[in-house]
Design a protein around this motif. Structure first.
Motif, mmCIF file in Angstrom:
data_model
loop_
_atom_site.group_PDB
_atom_site.id
_atom_site.type_symbol
_atom_site.label_atom_id
_atom_site.label_comp_id
_atom_site.label_asym_id
_atom_site.label_seq_id
_atom_site.Cartn_x
_atom_site.Cartn_y
_atom_site.Cartn_z
ATOM 1 N N ASP A 207 123.779 23.963 9.500
ATOM 2 C CA ASP A 207 122.338 23.744 9.497
ATOM 3 C C ASP A 207 121.994 22.420 8.822
ATOM 4 O O ASP A 207 122.565 22.068 7.779
ATOM 5 C CB ASP A 207 121.656 24.894 8.762
ATOM 6 C CG ASP A 207 120.146 24.753 8.762
ATOM 7 O OD1 ASP A 207 119.597 24.385 7.710
ATOM 8 O OD2 ASP A 207 119.542 24.991 9.813
ATOM 9 N N LEU A 208 121.036 21.666 9.425
ATOM 10 C CA LEU A 208 120.653 20.367 8.886
ATOM 11 C C LEU A 208 120.116 20.494 7.460
ATOM 12 O O LEU A 208 120.360 19.634 6.619
ATOM 13 C CB LEU A 208 119.595 19.720 9.796
ATOM 14 C CG LEU A 208 119.086 18.340 9.351
ATOM 15 C CD1 LEU A 208 120.233 17.339 9.296
ATOM 16 C CD2 LEU A 208 117.980 17.857 10.282
ATOM 17 N N ILE B 94 122.992 20.521 5.034
ATOM 18 C CA ILE B 94 123.591 19.188 4.932
ATOM 19 C C ILE B 94 122.743 18.285 4.041
ATOM 20 O O ILE B 94 123.255 17.565 3.182
ATOM 21 C CB ILE B 94 123.751 18.562 6.331
ATOM 22 C CG1 ILE B 94 124.782 19.350 7.141
ATOM 23 C CG2 ILE B 94 124.154 17.089 6.234
ATOM 24 C CD1 ILE B 94 124.905 18.883 8.584
ATOM 25 N N LEU B 95 121.416 18.326 4.240
ATOM 26 C CA LEU B 95 120.529 17.495 3.432
ATOM 27 C C LEU B 95 120.531 17.939 1.971
ATOM 28 O O LEU B 95 120.426 17.108 1.061
ATOM 29 C CB LEU B 95 119.109 17.549 4.002
ATOM 30 C CG LEU B 95 118.928 16.942 5.400
ATOM 31 C CD1 LEU B 95 117.467 17.023 5.829
ATOM 32 C CD2 LEU B 95 119.407 15.498 5.433
ATOM 33 N N VAL C 87 129.855 18.019 8.109
ATOM 34 C CA VAL C 87 129.145 17.367 9.215
ATOM 35 C C VAL C 87 130.042 17.256 10.444
ATOM 36 O O VAL C 87 129.572 17.323 11.583
ATOM 37 C CB VAL C 87 128.644 15.968 8.779
ATOM 38 C CG1 VAL C 87 127.906 15.274 9.923
ATOM 39 C CG2 VAL C 87 127.716 16.111 7.580
ATOM 40 N N VAL D 45 122.836 11.256 11.927
ATOM 41 C CA VAL D 45 123.303 11.997 10.754
ATOM 42 C C VAL D 45 123.178 11.152 9.489
ATOM 43 O O VAL D 45 122.715 11.623 8.447
ATOM 44 C CB VAL D 45 124.776 12.432 10.947
ATOM 45 C CG1 VAL D 45 125.331 13.007 9.644
ATOM 46 C CG2 VAL D 45 124.895 13.437 12.064
ATOM 47 N N PHE E 9 120.876 11.794 5.947
ATOM 48 C CA PHE E 9 121.794 12.039 4.833
ATOM 49 C C PHE E 9 121.550 11.025 3.718
ATOM 50 O O PHE E 9 121.500 11.366 2.534
ATOM 51 C CB PHE E 9 123.237 11.936 5.342
ATOM 52 C CG PHE E 9 124.262 12.541 4.414
ATOM 53 C CD1 PHE E 9 124.759 13.809 4.637
ATOM 54 C CD2 PHE E 9 124.744 11.832 3.328
ATOM 55 C CE1 PHE E 9 125.711 14.378 3.787
ATOM 56 C CE2 PHE E 9 125.685 12.379 2.470
ATOM 57 C CZ PHE E 9 126.174 13.652 2.700
#
Length: 309
Positions: free
Chosen positions: A2-3, A6-7, A36, A259, A263
């Motif tokens: 899930d984004l 990651i963030l 990622v 990405v 990020f």
């Protein structure tokens, strides 16, 4: 993945980079590879963008603070000089990066992380360890100039102090060396500065890391900075090293900007938050938590490189 997760990881990396000036950036490559899904060479290039940008934004915030009359611990001129000494190492590391197998890079990176964790753990377990006082004692014992003797961090201050006398240094053989201050740096420390800068540049070029875990101790031991100055000034060195290593790479077209950009934004926000809590949360507690995290991710990275994960 899930984004949002990651963030969140990116923000935590920036937080550690801003708070302790080292160790946070070494987590970027494993996250970009294992979470990622980027190739190792792509991840090291992307890491340079993330770490370099976050460092620059963190520095900008420091200069805004200083412009508003606040106290900023950044020593800009010595930081730039330290960063420039790493150009040769960055060239060598970048060339080696493009020629190594990706699994070999992952295993080597994991070993580097374990070394960093062991170094941090040794410092944490050292009885009576008080970083700022130890830094001051080291500076006094080695003849390193004090903050006032180093002069202003501005270019005008550096030029005006160029060639001024510094405390003499007695070598192991009993020789007394006369020292000068040039660009805010004690000339008697130049050799150690060159070795440390080259090593940091090599790590930046090879692994895409900022090298704050090496920069901070080097600034304390070589230039006599206290821990707060070293952590803040490490952002200058990281920005310089990242820019040099990135300029040496010709594969920017392969970067997944969809990405990398979010990020980077999240990591930058983390850096800004980290600089604010640096003086509020005990550095020992932050370092301890970061050490455990680095060990866990190192083991995970090694498993990936060996094909068992």
């Amino acid at each position: 993945m899930d984004l949002g997760v990651i963030l969140l990881l990116a923000a935590l990396i920036g937080l550690t980079l801003g708070a302790v000036g080292g160790g946070g950036s070494i987590l970027t490559v494993p996250v970009l590879v294992g979470v990622v899904g980027l190739a190792v060479t792509e991840a090291t290039t992307a890491s340079l963008i993330v770490v370099g940008t976050a460092a620059i934004i963190g520095l900008a915030a420091e200069f805004v603070t200083k412009a508003r009359g606040g106290d900023s611990p950044v020593r800009f001129t010595p930081g730039v000089v330290f960063g420039l000494t790493g150009i040769g190492g960055a060239v060598l590391g970048t060339r080696l990066n493009s020629g190594l197998d990706e699994d070999v890079l992952l295993v080597a990176f994991a070993l580097l992380m374990l070394f960093v964790a062991a170094t941090m753990a040794r410092k944490l377990l050292r009885p009576g360890n008080t970083q700022p006082r130890a830094a001051q004692a080291t500076g006094a014992a080695s003849g390193t100039a004090t903050l006032d003797e180093r002069g202003s961090t501005s270019l005008r201050g550096a030029l005006s102090s160029a060639g001024s006398e510094a405390p003499p240094v007695t070598t192991r053989r009993g020789r007394v060396r006369e020292c000068r201050i040039v660009a805010g740096i004690n000339t008697c420390q130049m050799v150690r500065l060159l070795v440390a800068g080259t090593g940091v540049g090599f790590l930046t070029g090879l692994f895409g890391v900022g090298g704050g875990f090496v920069i901070v101790p080097a600034l304390v031991l070589v230039l006599g900075f206290d821990l707060r100055e070293a952590a803040a000034t490490s952002l200058v060195v990281i920005a310089v090293n990242s820019a040099v290593a990135l300029a040496l790479r010709a594969d920017l077209g392969s970067v997944d900007w969809g990405v990398v950009l979010p990020f980077t934004a999240a990591a930058t926000a983390g850096v800004l938050a980290g600089r604010r809590i640096a003086d509020r949360v005990p550095a020992r507690a932050l370092s301890a938590a970061l050490t455990v995290l680095i060990v866990l991710i190192a083991l995970w990275t090694a498993a990936q490189g060996l094909g068992v994960a």
